[in-house]
Design a protein around this motif. Structure first.
Motif, PDB file in Angstrom:
ATOM      1  N   GLN A 106      11.779  -7.973  34.924  1.00  0.00           N
ATOM      2  CA  GLN A 106      11.141  -9.324  35.097  1.00  0.00           C
ATOM      3  C   GLN A 106       9.970  -9.191  35.681  1.00  0.00           C
ATOM      4  OE1 GLN A 106      13.874 -12.444  36.527  1.00  0.00           O
ATOM      5  NE2 GLN A 106      12.640 -14.124  35.426  1.00  0.00           N
ATOM      6  N   ALA A 107       9.871  -8.777  36.823  1.00  0.00           N
ATOM      7  CA  ALA A 107       8.804  -8.625  37.694  1.00  0.00           C
ATOM      8  C   ALA A 107       7.496  -8.003  36.742  1.00  0.00           C
ATOM      9  CB  ALA A 107       9.132  -8.047  39.070  1.00  0.00           C
ATOM     10  N   GLU A 108       7.838  -7.011  36.164  1.00  0.00           N
ATOM     11  CA  GLU A 108       7.193  -6.074  35.590  1.00  0.00           C
ATOM     12  C   GLU A 108       6.293  -6.975  34.408  1.00  0.00           C
ATOM     13  OE1 GLU A 108       5.636  -2.546  35.590  1.00  0.00           O
ATOM     14  OE2 GLU A 108       6.010  -3.557  37.796  1.00  0.00           O
ATOM     15  N   GLN A 109       7.275  -7.807  33.561  1.00  0.00           N
ATOM     16  CA  GLN A 109       6.843  -8.576  32.591  1.00  0.00           C
ATOM     17  C   GLN A 109       6.052  -9.612  33.452  1.00  0.00           C
ATOM     18  OE1 GLN A 109      10.374 -10.095  30.777  1.00  0.00           O
ATOM     19  NE2 GLN A 109      10.543  -8.426  29.334  1.00  0.00           N
ATOM     20  N   THR A 110       6.059 -10.157  34.358  1.00  0.00           N
ATOM     21  CA  THR A 110       5.187 -11.253  34.898  1.00  0.00           C
ATOM     22  C   THR A 110       3.893 -10.476  35.290  1.00  0.00           C
ATOM     23  OG1 THR A 110       7.361 -12.370  35.748  1.00  0.00           O
ATOM     24  CG2 THR A 110       5.140 -13.022  36.917  1.00  0.00           C
ATOM     25  N   ARG A 111       3.987  -9.500  35.876  1.00  0.00           N
ATOM     26  CA  ARG A 111       2.752  -8.809  36.327  1.00  0.00           C
ATOM     27  C   ARG A 111       1.797  -8.359  35.008  1.00  0.00           C
ATOM     28  NH1 ARG A 111       0.932  -3.743  35.843  1.00  0.00           N
ATOM     29  NH2 ARG A 111       2.814  -2.968  35.023  1.00  0.00           N
ATOM     30  N   ILE A 112       2.433  -7.962  33.924  1.00  0.00           N
ATOM     31  CA  ILE A 112       1.800  -7.374  32.685  1.00  0.00           C
ATOM     32  C   ILE A 112       1.292  -8.874  32.063  1.00  0.00           C
ATOM     33  CG2 ILE A 112       2.080  -6.698  30.200  1.00  0.00           C
ATOM     34  CD1 ILE A 112       4.353  -4.661  31.610  1.00  0.00           C
ATOM     35  N   ILE A 113       1.871  -9.973  31.948  1.00  0.00           N
ATOM     36  CA  ILE A 113       1.284 -11.232  31.564  1.00  0.00           C
ATOM     37  C   ILE A 113       0.143 -11.434  32.269  1.00  0.00           C
ATOM     38  CG2 ILE A 113       2.003 -13.491  31.156  1.00  0.00           C
ATOM     39  CD1 ILE A 113       4.554 -12.355  30.160  1.00  0.00           C
ATOM     40  N   GLN A 114       0.210 -11.478  33.536  1.00  0.00           N
ATOM     41  CA  GLN A 114      -0.605 -11.952  34.384  1.00  0.00           C
ATOM     42  C   GLN A 114      -1.921 -11.206  34.293  1.00  0.00           C
ATOM     43  OE1 GLN A 114       1.152 -12.179  38.247  1.00  0.00           O
ATOM     44  NE2 GLN A 114       1.795 -14.295  38.147  1.00  0.00           N
ATOM     45  N   GLN A 115      -1.749  -9.985  34.192  1.00  0.00           N
ATOM     46  CA  GLN A 115      -2.804  -8.956  34.125  1.00  0.00           C
ATOM     47  C   GLN A 115      -3.610  -9.294  32.739  1.00  0.00           C
ATOM     48  OE1 GLN A 115      -1.564  -4.700  34.081  1.00  0.00           O
ATOM     49  NE2 GLN A 115      -3.525  -4.107  34.039  1.00  0.00           N
TER      50      GLN A 115
END
Length: 113
Positions: free
Chosen positions: A97-106
């Motif tokens: 979930q944290a990785e998905q959030t990071r990727i989306i923000q990136q």
């Protein structure tokens, strides 16, 4: 001395004294010039080869960079398409979930640039 002036000391005299020495010096100058030209030509060829090698290395690095970016893109897509509700382990679910959030923000940050 011979009256003809052709033999001095047992050797034929074909040129004035000192002419042979100046011809030898001229030959040294010609050899030096040839050596300098040869070195310059070798340096020019070496420089051309180095330029070609540099261009090839740059193309290789560009291809590697694109390959890495593509691999990273594929991994990010796998993470984004992961169904978090199907993951039993809470630690893995939180990580993804944290990785998905990071990727989306990136991706949102890149699209605004």
């Amino acid at each position: 001395l011979d009256d003809d002036g052709e033999v001095i000391g047992g050797y034929p005299s074909q040129q004035p004294i000192g002419v042979k020495a100046s011809k030898l010096k001229g030959g040294n100058v010609d050899q030096t010039s040839l050596l300098i030209y040869t070195l310059q030509e070798g340096n020019r060829q070496l420089l051309e080869q180095l330029k070609k090698i540099n261009a090839q290395k740059q193309r290789f690095l560009d291809i590697q960079k694109k390959s890495y970016a593509l691999a990273e893109f594929k991994e990010e897509k796998k993470i984004l398409l992961q169904d978090l509700s199907s993951i039993q382990d809470p630690n893995i679910r939180v990580y993804l979930q944290a990785e998905q959030t990071r990727i989306i923000q990136q991706q949102c940050g890149e699209s605004t640039l």
